[in-house]
Design a protein around this motif. Structure first.
Motif: not given
Length: 279
Positions: A36-37, A39
């Motif tokens: 997630p980081e 992205e």
């Protein structure tokens, strides 16, 4: 070629005729993968690499991060666009532990040109992107054996007859706390050498001369450099940072105990020492 690259050097290399393959290896122990980081923003062209899934095998008796299956590791690197004739730069968001793991694996399996972004993502002042690249498949075929390895028996022998450095925080070495593994303490005879002391307050590595002096103070001498010195940590991740620091210092590559403390303590018959080093 050095084992690290500055952000400005990376910017120049990325704009040059032979840009490196960029690998984003953001990882926090005990936390979910850093996808997630990644992205939310990463270096342009960087491919995310999952440390748990692609830079380690399944946890078990061999430790929390045993070495990955070589064929599976090679396939993951080729998916990321890694080729033997193309430079690779690896970065993470922390002190470089995860990036150093990728660096060590690529070096161990024969890649000739791989470096770590000094200071990680925080050192990069260029643009970030949310665009996920689709690189052409690389041709890297890993051949293990490029750097020395230890198992539990040879690590114990080195702690007794050579020099074995423990890269974890001093409180884990002493056994004051143990947040991740079955029991606290250290391999008898090992010397406490926290990896965090390889870098300054800005997260960048200390100069080569300062690192060389640090390792001399820990007992690294001309007679025990290279495979005569071993390094371990909790699961073989932060220990790779110690090997990276020793390369920056101009020292021959020590041996890595990849299973590290998590493998050592999986066998209750192996001895455990606690407290500070003998004076």
């Amino acid at each position: 070629m050095t084992a690290i690259i500055s952000a400005s050097e990376l910017a120049d290399a990325s704009a040059g005729p032979r840009p490196p393959v960029l690998l984003d290896v953001r990882y926090v122990p005990g936390a979910p993968p850093g996808r997630p980081e990644y992205e939310a923003g990463h270096l342009p062209g960087a491919v995310f690499v999952d440390l748990d899934a692609e830079l380690a095998g399944p946890p078990g008796a061999g430790g929390r991060h045993p070495l990955p299956d070589v064929a599976e590791f090679g396939a993951a690197m080729r998916r990321a666009g890694v080729s033997s004739g193309t430079p690779v730069v690896v970065y993470d968001a922390g002190l470089g532990w995860a990036a150093a793991r990728a660096w060590w694996l690529l070096r161990w399996t024969g890649h000739p040109d791989v470096r770590v972004l000094d200071g990680g993502l925080a050192a990069w002042d260029g643009p970030l992107t949310t665009e996920v690249p689709a690189p052409a498949a690389g041709d890297f075929r890993p051949v293990p054996g490029g750097l020395p390895l230890l198992d539990a028996d040879t690590a114990a022998a080195l702690a007794r007859d050579g020099l074995l450095l423990d890269a974890r925080a001093a409180e884990r070495y002493r056994g004051d706390v143990e947040p991740l593994d079955r029991v606290g303490g250290h391999i008898p005879g090992a010397v406490s050498a926290p990896t965090s002391e390889n870098v300054g307050a800005d997260g960048r590595f200390l100069p080569a001369g300062a690192l060389a002096e640090r390792f001399r103070s820990l007992g690294v001498t001309a007679g025990n450099t290279g495979p005569g010195t071993g390094v371990y940590c909790g699961s073989g991740v932060s220990a790779a940072h110690q090997l990276l620091a020793m390369e920056i210092a101009g020292l021959p590559a020590p041996a890595l105990y990849a299973g590290s403390w998590s493998e050592w303590t999986s066998d209750p018959g192996r001895p455990v020492a606690t407290g500070p080093e003998p004076s």
